[in-house]
Write an enzyme that holds these catalytic residues in place. Structure first.
Site, short mmCIF file in Angstrom:
data_model
loop_
_atom_site.label_atom_id
_atom_site.label_comp_id
_atom_site.label_asym_id
_atom_site.label_seq_id
_atom_site.Cartn_x
_atom_site.Cartn_y
_atom_site.Cartn_z
N SER A 7 51.24 0.47 0.43
CA SER A 7 50.36 0.96 1.48
C SER A 7 49.10 0.12 1.54
O SER A 7 48.63 -0.40 0.52
CB SER A 7 49.98 2.43 1.17
OG SER A 7 48.92 2.86 1.99
N TYR A 33 46.60 9.17 -5.05
CA TYR A 33 47.75 8.66 -4.29
C TYR A 33 47.66 7.14 -4.19
O TYR A 33 48.61 6.42 -4.51
CB TYR A 33 47.83 9.26 -2.89
CG TYR A 33 48.78 8.50 -2.01
CD1 TYR A 33 48.30 7.59 -1.06
CD2 TYR A 33 50.14 8.62 -2.17
CE1 TYR A 33 49.16 6.85 -0.29
CE2 TYR A 33 51.01 7.89 -1.40
CZ TYR A 33 50.52 7.00 -0.46
OH TYR A 33 51.38 6.24 0.30
N LYS A 56 50.09 3.79 -5.81
CA LYS A 56 50.65 2.61 -5.13
C LYS A 56 50.19 1.32 -5.82
O LYS A 56 50.96 0.39 -6.00
CB LYS A 56 50.24 2.61 -3.66
CG LYS A 56 50.88 3.72 -2.84
CD LYS A 56 52.40 3.67 -2.91
CE LYS A 56 53.06 4.81 -2.18
NZ LYS A 56 54.54 4.80 -2.30
P1 NAD Z 1 58.09 11.27 3.63
O1 NAD Z 1 57.46 12.32 2.80
O2 NAD Z 1 58.56 11.59 4.99
O3 NAD Z 1 59.35 10.64 2.83
C1 NAD Z 1 59.42 10.63 1.43
C2 NAD Z 1 60.76 11.24 1.04
O4 NAD Z 1 60.89 11.20 -0.36
C3 NAD Z 1 60.89 12.70 1.49
O5 NAD Z 1 62.12 12.89 2.14
C4 NAD Z 1 60.84 13.48 0.17
O6 NAD Z 1 61.63 14.66 0.22
C5 NAD Z 1 61.39 12.44 -0.80
N1 NAD Z 1 60.95 12.63 -2.19
C6 NAD Z 1 59.70 12.84 -2.62
N2 NAD Z 1 59.70 12.99 -3.97
C7 NAD Z 1 60.99 12.84 -4.38
C8 NAD Z 1 61.64 12.91 -5.63
N3 NAD Z 1 60.98 13.18 -6.76
N4 NAD Z 1 62.98 12.72 -5.68
C9 NAD Z 1 63.68 12.46 -4.54
N5 NAD Z 1 63.12 12.40 -3.32
C10 NAD Z 1 61.79 12.60 -3.24
O7 NAD Z 1 57.08 10.04 3.65
P2 NAD Z 1 57.15 8.69 4.50
O8 NAD Z 1 56.02 8.72 5.45
O9 NAD Z 1 58.52 8.44 4.96
O10 NAD Z 1 56.77 7.62 3.36
C11 NAD Z 1 57.78 6.94 2.66
C12 NAD Z 1 57.11 6.05 1.67
O11 NAD Z 1 56.17 5.19 2.34
C13 NAD Z 1 56.28 6.79 0.62
O12 NAD Z 1 56.41 6.12 -0.63
C14 NAD Z 1 54.85 6.67 1.11
O13 NAD Z 1 53.92 6.71 0.06
C15 NAD Z 1 54.88 5.31 1.76
N6 NAD Z 1 53.87 5.12 2.82
C16 NAD Z 1 53.81 6.00 3.85
C17 NAD Z 1 52.84 5.81 4.85
C18 NAD Z 1 52.72 6.77 6.00
O14 NAD Z 1 51.64 6.81 6.62
N7 NAD Z 1 53.75 7.52 6.33
C19 NAD Z 1 51.98 4.73 4.78
C20 NAD Z 1 52.09 3.84 3.71
C21 NAD Z 1 53.06 4.05 2.72
C1 WQD Z 2 43.63 7.89 10.91
C2 WQD Z 2 42.27 8.03 11.57
C3 WQD Z 2 40.84 9.67 10.58
C4 WQD Z 2 43.21 13.15 11.68
C5 WQD Z 2 46.52 7.84 5.71
C6 WQD Z 2 46.57 7.58 4.24
C7 WQD Z 2 47.27 6.28 3.97
C8 WQD Z 2 48.63 6.29 4.65
C9 WQD Z 2 48.48 6.56 6.12
C10 WQD Z 2 50.27 6.94 3.01
C11 WQD Z 2 41.14 8.21 10.56
C12 WQD Z 2 41.20 10.05 12.01
C13 WQD Z 2 42.77 11.85 11.52
C14 WQD Z 2 42.48 14.04 12.49
C15 WQD Z 2 40.92 12.29 12.95
N1 WQD Z 2 49.49 7.25 4.07
N2 WQD Z 2 41.66 11.44 12.16
N3 WQD Z 2 41.35 13.57 13.11
O1 WQD Z 2 43.66 8.13 6.79
O2 WQD Z 2 44.18 5.92 7.95
O3 WQD Z 2 45.78 6.83 6.30
O4 WQD Z 2 47.83 7.83 6.24
O5 WQD Z 2 50.36 5.90 2.47
O6 WQD Z 2 47.41 6.12 2.58
O7 WQD Z 2 45.24 7.45 3.77
O8 WQD Z 2 45.53 7.94 8.50
O9 WQD Z 2 46.22 9.37 10.36
O10 WQD Z 2 44.99 10.44 8.40
O11 WQD Z 2 43.75 8.97 9.99
O12 WQD Z 2 39.90 11.89 13.52
O13 WQD Z 2 42.82 15.25 12.67
O14 WQD Z 2 42.27 9.22 12.37
O15 WQD Z 2 39.48 9.95 10.31
O16 WQD Z 2 40.03 7.51 11.04
P1 WQD Z 2 44.65 7.20 7.39
P2 WQD Z 2 45.18 9.27 9.31
#
Ligand code: NAD
Ligand code: WQD
Length: 342
Positions: free
Chosen positions: A128, A153, A157
């Protein structure tokens, strides 16, 4: 077409399910494990509706070392692992850090141990942009310093990347970490998308739920930041672009085209968009005004972050295809689809 077998952990999740569809469409033999802690087995139906078949699914909690090892022992000939499984709610990680270290680090270690034991050398990790913290310069590239994590969190990562790097050095693993910026949107079919579990913490699902009438109004967390319109800036990227980038990274490893045992790539569009930009674009694609008001800043928010995509474009050979209109339009279509079923 491919005769390779790929294991996708967390494959029922938001990004994992979109990647499973890409893998199946490319002809891979796809295995999915997921504990359904943030997803549902019904996602399999959505995947099948798009790709024409359900992936081989096993409900498995990767925090269970013995069960994880038993799974790998009973599923041979895996050519690569894409590891999505993790907990991802930043706020929750502050309130319950041990849950995040147990899940995101413990689960990663057990999967890596199984890969080493069963000689599965190709590994792709969901990282991330949060590892960068508040960047000193923008756009931010992969050589930027990793700063002290702003949340447990984010630390999982950072530490996860370090664990993988050391594993590559020690065991000959070949790995790629993909640092996602802000994934949004859903598959064009609206058969899969981000499941609405709990109150959305992220901007776009909160916007779509507000537009659908589930939320009274969107709170904009601050309009007094040092940015052009005062709201925070992010690099929002279509989830299908993210999924397709995993395919490019997978082929890179399978075809041994990686330049080193461990590589890192930013997955963004390279364009920064403010909260108000996103609201305006959503109103344009949905054809309706979005009720919103400005409220206090949210603790821990980064002012501005967006990707330098040069390395992903020129070395990985991938470039985002979609823009915010595409992504927000697909997010709205997904929201309307799930509301029509509820
Ligand atoms: P998500 O929660 O939709 O998907 C994660 C999946 O992993 C879920 O289906 C959950 O049930 C499963 N899971 C969690 N813990 C588990 C365990 N112990 N055993 C088996 N399965 C398990 O999240 P996502 O948005 O699809 O994110 C996927 C990956 O990408 C994550 O590692 C997250 O940290 C990373 N990521 C997400 C974002 C984002 O904004 N969505 C941004 C950057 C990185
Ligand atoms: C985006 C912008 C908020 C909600 C997070 C995690 C990051 C990754 C992606 C896992 C910000 C603003 C949001 C609301 C708002 N996840 N906002 N009102 O914070 O950039 O990233 O999700 O890896 O690790 O930190 O994403 O969508 O929460 O916020 O104004 O109700 O929207 O302040 O500026 P963020 P976000």
């Amino acid at each position: 077409m491919s005769d390779k077998r790929i294991l996708v952990t967390g494959g029922l999740g938001y990004i994992g399910s979109h990647t499973v569809v890409c893998l199946q469409e490319a002809g891979f033999d796809v295995l999915v494990v997921d504990d359904c802690s943030n997803s549902s087995e019904k996602v399999l139906d959505g995947i099948a509706a798009i790709s024409g078949k359900k992936p081989y699914f096993t409900k498995l909690d990767l925090r269970d070392k013995e069960a994880t090892e038993a799974y790998f022992k009973s599923h041979s000939n895996i050519d690569g692992v894409i590891h999505f499984a993790a907990s991802k709610a930043v706020g929750e990680s502050v309130a319950d850090p041990l849950k995040y270290y147990e899940n995101n680090i413990g689960g990663l270690v057990y999967v890596l141990q199984a890969c080493v034991k069963h000689q599965i050398n190709n590994f792709i990790f969901s990282s991330s942009c949060t590892v960068y913290g508040e960047p000193d310069t923008l756009p931010i590239d992969e050589s930027a310093p990793v700063k002290p994590a702003a949340s447990p969190y984010g630390n999982t990562k950072q530490v996860g990347e370090e664990i993988i790097l050391e594993s590559c050095k020690a065991y000959g693993l070949q790995a790629i970490s993909l640092r996602y910026f802000n994934p949004i949107g859903a598959h064009e079919s609206a058969e899969i998308g981000e499941l609405p579990i709990g109150v959305p913490q992220n901007l776009v699902p909160f916007i779509t739920q507000t537009a659908a009438g589930l939320r009274k109004e969107l709170e904009v967390f601050g309009d007094d930041y040092p940015t052009p319109d005062g709201s925070c800036i992010r690099d929002y990227i279509h989830v299908v672009d993210i999924a397709e980038a995993h395919m490019v990274a997978l082929y890179r490893l399978l075809e041994q085209k990686n330049n080193s045992d461990y590589e890192v790539f930013n997955l963004g569009t390279g364009a920064g968009s403010s909260v108000f930009d996103i609201i305006k674009t959503f109103e344009k694609v949905s054809g309706q005004a979005l009720p919103h008001k400005v409220s206090d800043r949210r603790a821990g928010d980064i002012i501005s972050v967006y990707a330098d995509t040069k390395k992903a474009n020129e070395v990985l050979g991938w470039k985002a295809r979609f823009n915010n209109e595409d992504a927000l339009g697909s997010a709205w279509k997904w929201e309307q689809k799930i509301r029509s079923k509820s």
